[in-house]
Design a protein around this motif. Structure first.
Motif, PDB file in Angstrom:
ATOM      1  N   ILE A 229      16.073  30.475  77.151  1.00 36.58           N
ATOM      2  CA  ILE A 229      15.682  29.934  78.452  1.00 36.58           C
ATOM      3  C   ILE A 229      16.697  30.399  79.496  1.00 36.58           C
ATOM      4  CG2 ILE A 229      15.193  27.853  79.795  1.00 36.58           C
ATOM      5  CD1 ILE A 229      14.713  26.362  77.170  1.00 36.58           C
ATOM      6  N   ALA A 230      16.202  30.941  80.595  1.00 33.51           N
ATOM      7  CA  ALA A 230      17.102  31.367  81.668  1.00 33.51           C
ATOM      8  C   ALA A 230      16.289  31.631  82.937  1.00 33.51           C
ATOM      9  CB  ALA A 230      17.858  32.640  81.274  1.00 33.51           C
ATOM     10  N   PRO A 231      16.905  31.456  84.093  1.00 34.03           N
ATOM     11  CA  PRO A 231      16.230  31.788  85.339  1.00 34.03           C
ATOM     12  C   PRO A 231      16.342  33.280  85.612  1.00 34.03           C
ATOM     13  CG  PRO A 231      18.381  30.858  85.816  1.00 34.03           C
ATOM     14  CD  PRO A 231      18.236  30.871  84.320  1.00 34.03           C
ATOM     15  N   MET A 232      15.335  34.041  85.239  1.00 33.40           N
ATOM     16  CA  MET A 232      15.406  35.499  85.395  1.00 33.40           C
ATOM     17  C   MET A 232      14.002  36.091  85.315  1.00 33.40           C
ATOM     18  SD  MET A 232      16.810  36.644  81.596  1.00 33.40           S
ATOM     19  CE  MET A 232      18.473  36.257  82.071  1.00 33.40           C
ATOM     20  N   PRO A 233      13.854  37.336  85.789  1.00 29.45           N
ATOM     21  CA  PRO A 233      12.549  38.003  85.692  1.00 29.45           C
ATOM     22  C   PRO A 233      12.155  38.256  84.234  1.00 29.45           C
ATOM     23  CG  PRO A 233      14.030  39.157  87.200  1.00 29.45           C
ATOM     24  CD  PRO A 233      14.856  38.165  86.467  1.00 29.45           C
ATOM     25  N   ALA A 234      10.868  38.453  84.004  1.00 28.56           N
ATOM     26  CA  ALA A 234      10.366  38.647  82.645  1.00 28.56           C
ATOM     27  C   ALA A 234      10.961  39.894  81.988  1.00 28.56           C
ATOM     28  CB  ALA A 234       8.846  38.744  82.659  1.00 28.56           C
ATOM     29  N   GLY A 235      11.108  40.970  82.765  1.00 26.68           N
ATOM     30  CA  GLY A 235      11.633  42.198  82.186  1.00 26.68           C
ATOM     31  C   GLY A 235      13.043  42.015  81.656  1.00 26.68           C
ATOM     32  N   GLU A 236      13.878  41.351  82.436  1.00 25.46           N
ATOM     33  CA  GLU A 236      15.242  41.096  81.999  1.00 25.46           C
ATOM     34  C   GLU A 236      15.239  40.202  80.755  1.00 25.46           C
ATOM     35  OE1 GLU A 236      17.618  39.100  84.944  1.00 25.46           O
ATOM     36  OE2 GLU A 236      19.515  39.563  83.923  1.00 25.46           O
ATOM     37  N   MET A 237      14.373  39.199  80.764  1.00 18.46           N
ATOM     38  CA  MET A 237      14.290  38.306  79.604  1.00 18.46           C
ATOM     39  C   MET A 237      13.888  39.082  78.353  1.00 18.46           C
ATOM     40  SD  MET A 237      14.404  35.486  77.956  1.00 18.46           S
ATOM     41  CE  MET A 237      14.575  34.098  79.091  1.00 18.46           C
ATOM     42  N   LEU A 238      12.924  39.991  78.468  1.00 19.10           N
ATOM     43  CA  LEU A 238      12.484  40.743  77.297  1.00 19.10           C
ATOM     44  C   LEU A 238      13.588  41.627  76.738  1.00 19.10           C
ATOM     45  CD1 LEU A 238       8.835  41.749  78.248  1.00 19.10           C
ATOM     46  CD2 LEU A 238       9.561  40.175  76.455  1.00 19.10           C
ATOM     47  N   ARG A 239      14.347  42.259  77.637  1.00 19.33           N
ATOM     48  CA  ARG A 239      15.441  43.113  77.167  1.00 19.33           C
ATOM     49  C   ARG A 239      16.492  42.271  76.439  1.00 19.33           C
ATOM     50  NH1 ARG A 239      14.343  45.589  82.094  1.00 19.33           N
ATOM     51  NH2 ARG A 239      15.933  44.401  83.185  1.00 19.33           N
ATOM     52  N   ILE A 240      16.836  41.135  77.021  1.00 21.61           N
ATOM     53  CA  ILE A 240      17.841  40.272  76.390  1.00 21.61           C
ATOM     54  C   ILE A 240      17.303  39.698  75.085  1.00 21.61           C
ATOM     55  CG2 ILE A 240      19.023  38.042  76.640  1.00 21.61           C
ATOM     56  CD1 ILE A 240      19.503  38.760  79.566  1.00 21.61           C
ATOM     57  N   ALA A 241      16.030  39.289  75.095  1.00 21.23           N
ATOM     58  CA  ALA A 241      15.441  38.708  73.878  1.00 21.23           C
ATOM     59  C   ALA A 241      15.412  39.725  72.744  1.00 21.23           C
ATOM     60  CB  ALA A 241      14.035  38.194  74.168  1.00 21.23           C
ATOM     61  N   ALA A 242      15.094  40.970  73.078  1.00 20.80           N
ATOM     62  CA  ALA A 242      15.055  42.010  72.044  1.00 20.80           C
ATOM     63  C   ALA A 242      16.436  42.204  71.424  1.00 20.80           C
ATOM     64  CB  ALA A 242      14.539  43.316  72.633  1.00 20.80           C
ATOM     65  N   SER A 243      17.462  42.212  72.282  1.00 20.76           N
ATOM     66  CA  SER A 243      18.816  42.388  71.783  1.00 20.76           C
ATOM     67  C   SER A 243      19.250  41.181  70.953  1.00 20.76           C
ATOM     68  CB  SER A 243      19.773  42.583  72.965  1.00 20.76           C
ATOM     69  OG  SER A 243      21.102  42.655  72.517  1.00 20.76           O
ATOM     70  N   ALA A 244      18.930  39.990  71.455  1.00 25.29           N
ATOM     71  CA  ALA A 244      19.310  38.766  70.723  1.00 25.29           C
ATOM     72  C   ALA A 244      18.609  38.710  69.372  1.00 25.29           C
ATOM     73  CB  ALA A 244      18.963  37.541  71.558  1.00 25.29           C
ATOM     74  N   TYR A 245      17.348  39.130  69.359  1.00 19.68           N
ATOM     75  CA  TYR A 245      16.583  39.145  68.107  1.00 19.68           C
ATOM     76  C   TYR A 245      17.271  40.057  67.086  1.00 19.68           C
ATOM     77  CZ  TYR A 245      12.639  40.009  64.942  1.00 19.68           C
ATOM     78  OH  TYR A 245      11.837  40.133  63.846  1.00 19.68           O
ATOM     79  N   ALA A 246      17.670  41.242  67.555  1.00 20.70           N
ATOM     80  CA  ALA A 246      18.337  42.186  66.644  1.00 20.70           C
ATOM     81  C   ALA A 246      19.661  41.614  66.158  1.00 20.70           C
ATOM     82  CB  ALA A 246      18.549  43.519  67.352  1.00 20.70           C
ATOM     83  N   ASP A 247      20.430  41.034  67.092  1.00 19.46           N
ATOM     84  CA  ASP A 247      21.729  40.484  66.705  1.00 19.46           C
ATOM     85  C   ASP A 247      21.580  39.352  65.694  1.00 19.46           C
ATOM     86  OD1 ASP A 247      23.160  42.204  68.227  1.00 19.46           O
ATOM     87  OD2 ASP A 247      23.711  40.770  69.787  1.00 19.46           O
ATOM     88  N   LEU A 248      20.658  38.468  65.942  1.00 14.18           N
ATOM     89  CA  LEU A 248      20.484  37.323  65.047  1.00 14.18           C
ATOM     90  C   LEU A 248      20.067  37.760  63.653  1.00 14.18           C
ATOM     91  CD1 LEU A 248      18.677  34.715  67.319  1.00 14.18           C
ATOM     92  CD2 LEU A 248      20.811  34.327  66.091  1.00 14.18           C
ATOM     93  N   ASN A 249      19.283  38.817  63.579  1.00  8.78           N
ATOM     94  CA  ASN A 249      18.703  39.210  62.307  1.00  8.78           C
ATOM     95  C   ASN A 249      19.493  40.253  61.543  1.00  8.78           C
ATOM     96  OD1 ASN A 249      15.898  37.897  61.810  1.00  8.78           O
ATOM     97  ND2 ASN A 249      16.009  38.299  63.999  1.00  8.78           N
ATOM     98  N   LEU A 250      20.438  40.919  62.188  1.00  6.10           N
ATOM     99  CA  LEU A 250      21.173  41.976  61.494  1.00  6.10           C
ATOM    100  C   LEU A 250      22.342  41.388  60.726  1.00  6.10           C
ATOM    101  CD1 LEU A 250      21.127  44.935  63.982  1.00  6.10           C
ATOM    102  CD2 LEU A 250      19.966  44.756  61.814  1.00  6.10           C
TER     103      LEU A 250
END
Lengths: 250, 88
Positions: A229-250
């Protein structure tokens, strides 16, 4: 003249990464010139390194991990939103951003357990809270250990430094809903980003939502569930979410 | 607009690598991710993890060895075989 020490395995890898001192790099290069078999092995290490880096860089640069597209399709099929599936899949493949405010209705959101938990945690309303880490934060390894120990899972604390967000605190929850954690990040503009993470309840899904000025990304696979959750545009959220997903799962 | 999605062959290779990485111990996986994915130097990785540079070196070498061994059991999609063994 003293002969230079023969390179260890650790040094051979560091040599490939160009991480040794200039003098030691030169010494090892000299050894390799005299030993073709060793040089061949180092060449294979170098090829491994480049192939690994190339493959993993591909993941980091994906707007949305490919695995998420199938999650989108599954979740959307269950809710009969075929049109939105196509739009999200297209967005995933070409890096476009879809306004996702209409993805889910409020009626459905009210029954959305992990999202309700995440919002309660962010607002300080979730019970069973203990603060595990605050600034000054310990080294990364200790952060990971605390998170893994609390959740009983092999997950890593996402590193969002390259997006301008620094980890500020880690809160743990052990309430009626089970164990969970909230990672709170801040950027230089004082925007607060939270990642609520807990073991999956088995409801595989991916959703991108907009609530007032706040963007919400929810994903859950067979192992882990997370809400960003964050106050930000969708594109920025997707980039951060993709990175967080990779970090959490690696 | 360019399609950022990896080609099927690359995706298959990526999945094999991720599966192999998931079998590494957390300490090895952590250092490999910082160096190979996030592109940190050994010094930066050592600072991130709060360990000496020498520890980063040894963990990285072992992580790569283990990754290669795991991928070697998947001959169609593994990394190219490297002659193994100690330096001498």
């Amino acid at each position: 003249m003293t002969k230079a020490p023969y390179p260890t395995e650790d040094e051979l890898h560091a040599f490939v990464d160009d991480e040794l001192s200039a003098s030691r790099q030169a010494e090892i290069a000299s050894v390799l010139r005299d030993e073709p078999a060793l040089a061949q092995r180092v060449a294979a290490y170098r090829a491994d390194r480049e192939r690994l880096r190339s493959a993993l860089r591909g993941i980091a640069e994906e707007p949305i991990p490919t695995a998420w597209i199938s999650l989108i399709e599954e979740a959307t099929a269950r809710r009969h939103r075929a049109m939105m599936t196509r739009r999200l899949a297209i967005a995933a493949s070409v890096g476009l951003v879809v306004s996702a405010g209409a993805i889910a209705g409020w009626r459905w959101l009210r029954r959305d357990t992990i999202l309700a938990e995440a919002e309660a945690a962010r607002d300080g309303r979730l019970t069973g809270r203990t603060t595990a880490l605050v600034e000054p934060l310990p080294p990364v390894a200790e952060r990971d250990t605390r998170l893994q120990s609390a959740l009983g899972m092999h997950v890593r604390v996402p590193n969002l430094n390259r997006f301008g967000f620094q980890l500020a605190r880690l809160d743990l929850f052990d309430g009626r809903g089970g164990v969970a954690a909230q990672l709170e990040y801040q950027d230089s503009g004082h925007r607060v980003l939270t990642i609520y993470v807990r073991p999956s309840d088995g409801n595989v899904r991916f959703d991108l939502l907009q609530r007032d000025g706040t963007r919400v990304c929810v994903w859950q696979d067979d192992v882990v569930g997370a809400v960003i959750i964050a106050p930000m545009p969708a594109g920025e959220m997707l980039r951060i979410a993709a990175s967080a997903y990779a970090d959490l799962n690696l | 607009m360019a399609d950022a999605t990896p080609q099927p062959d690359l995706r298959q290779e990526v999945n094999e690598i991720l599966r192999a990485m998931s079998e590494l111990t957390p300490l090895y996986r952590q250092v490999l991710v910082l160096v190979a994915v996030e592109g940190l130097s050994y010094r930066e990785t050592a600072e991130e993890l709060g360990v000496p540079v020498g520890t980063v070196m040894s963990r990285l070498a072992r992580a790569r060895d283990q990754l290669r061994e795991t991928l070697a059991t998947q001959p169609e999609h593994g990394l190219p075989p490297a002659q193994r063994g100690t330096a001498r």
